[in-house]
Design a protein around this motif. Sequence first.
Motif, PDB file in Angstrom:
ATOM      1  N   ALA A   1       0.812  -1.213   0.000  1.00  0.00           N
ATOM      2  CA  ALA A   1       0.000   0.000   0.000  1.00  0.00           C
ATOM      3  C   ALA A   1       0.847   1.265   0.000  1.00  0.00           C
ATOM      4  O   ALA A   1       2.035   1.249   0.332  1.00  0.00           O
ATOM      5  N   TYR A   2       0.224   2.354  -0.352  1.00  0.00           N
ATOM      6  CA  TYR A   2       0.797   3.696  -0.319  1.00  0.00           C
ATOM      7  C   TYR A   2       1.002   4.106   1.137  1.00  0.00           C
ATOM      8  O   TYR A   2       0.080   4.021   1.959  1.00  0.00           O
ATOM      9  N   ILE A   3       2.187   4.587   1.478  1.00  0.00           N
ATOM     10  CA  ILE A   3       2.472   5.069   2.831  1.00  0.00           C
ATOM     11  C   ILE A   3       2.724   6.572   2.744  1.00  0.00           C
ATOM     12  O   ILE A   3       3.761   7.012   2.237  1.00  0.00           O
ATOM     13  N   PRO A   4       1.784   7.392   3.219  1.00  0.00           N
ATOM     14  CA  PRO A   4       1.900   8.840   3.028  1.00  0.00           C
ATOM     15  C   PRO A   4       2.987   9.464   3.894  1.00  0.00           C
ATOM     16  O   PRO A   4       3.247   9.018   5.010  1.00  0.00           O
ATOM     17  N   VAL A   5       3.608  10.502   3.368  1.00  0.00           N
ATOM     18  CA  VAL A   5       4.516  11.356   4.129  1.00  0.00           C
ATOM     19  C   VAL A   5       3.864  12.719   4.351  1.00  0.00           C
ATOM     20  O   VAL A   5       3.773  13.204   5.478  1.00  0.00           O
ATOM     21  N   SER A   6       3.352  13.319   3.284  1.00  0.00           N
ATOM     22  CA  SER A   6       2.637  14.591   3.410  1.00  0.00           C
ATOM     23  C   SER A   6       1.803  14.827   2.164  1.00  0.00           C
ATOM     24  O   SER A   6       2.043  14.230   1.109  1.00  0.00           O
ATOM     25  N   GLN A   7       0.798  15.691   2.295  1.00  0.00           N
ATOM     26  CA  GLN A   7      -0.022  16.104   1.168  1.00  0.00           C
ATOM     27  C   GLN A   7      -0.501  17.531   1.429  1.00  0.00           C
ATOM     28  O   GLN A   7      -0.758  17.910   2.577  1.00  0.00           O
TER      29      GLN A   7
END
Length: 211
Positions: free
Chosen positions: A116-122
């Motif tokens: 899965a996608y592991i977010p850092v920032s958006q």
Amino acid sequence: MGQFIENQIGMISGAVGPVVFVKESNGKTILRSKPTPSKKPISAKQQQNRNKFALMKHFTGLLYPIFKECYTDFLGKDNARDAVRSYYMEQVIQTEQEALRIAYEKVLISTGRVRAYIPVSQARDAQQVVLHWQGTTQQPFAEAGDLLSVLLYAPDTEDFVFYKACATRVAATHTLELPEALSTQPLEVYTTFSTAAETDYAYSTYLGRLD
């Protein structure tokens, strides 16, 4: 008007007035009464279940072209449609103080075994959404060439845009240009990865609402 149909072995089928000729599995023909619509008012619970199913069909119908391709784990069901409907009825369409709501944090746009996608920032401004994620390939089912896809959904207008296969996993950052219809709308944001061949996907990741 009724019609009798007699086949080569002398069986009769069809309907006349309030009765129906029905062939059973043992080959015998029996008479049954025609079913008649019930005049009994439905209960509050039955009406709520109908409303819940209608909301599920409406919401999933908007996004079903995405689900059809991106649900690569059927969650124990026979196909993507059954998987979507079952999951959304159980998890996404919720009752809160006798009112129905869509639990956007529970929405799944894809399923599968890809990492899965592991977010850092958006972050966003009027015209762009900028994403940063972990580009590591050290974990199982994570490959450098995995492809990022992103769904931006505006609940207030039901407008959305799907950025399909827009970056690789190792890029670790990507900027999305917003269409005019979404530039002023609060957005629910979902991300997922697929294999390079787009034959398998990850369970999608919810990034929250960007105002």
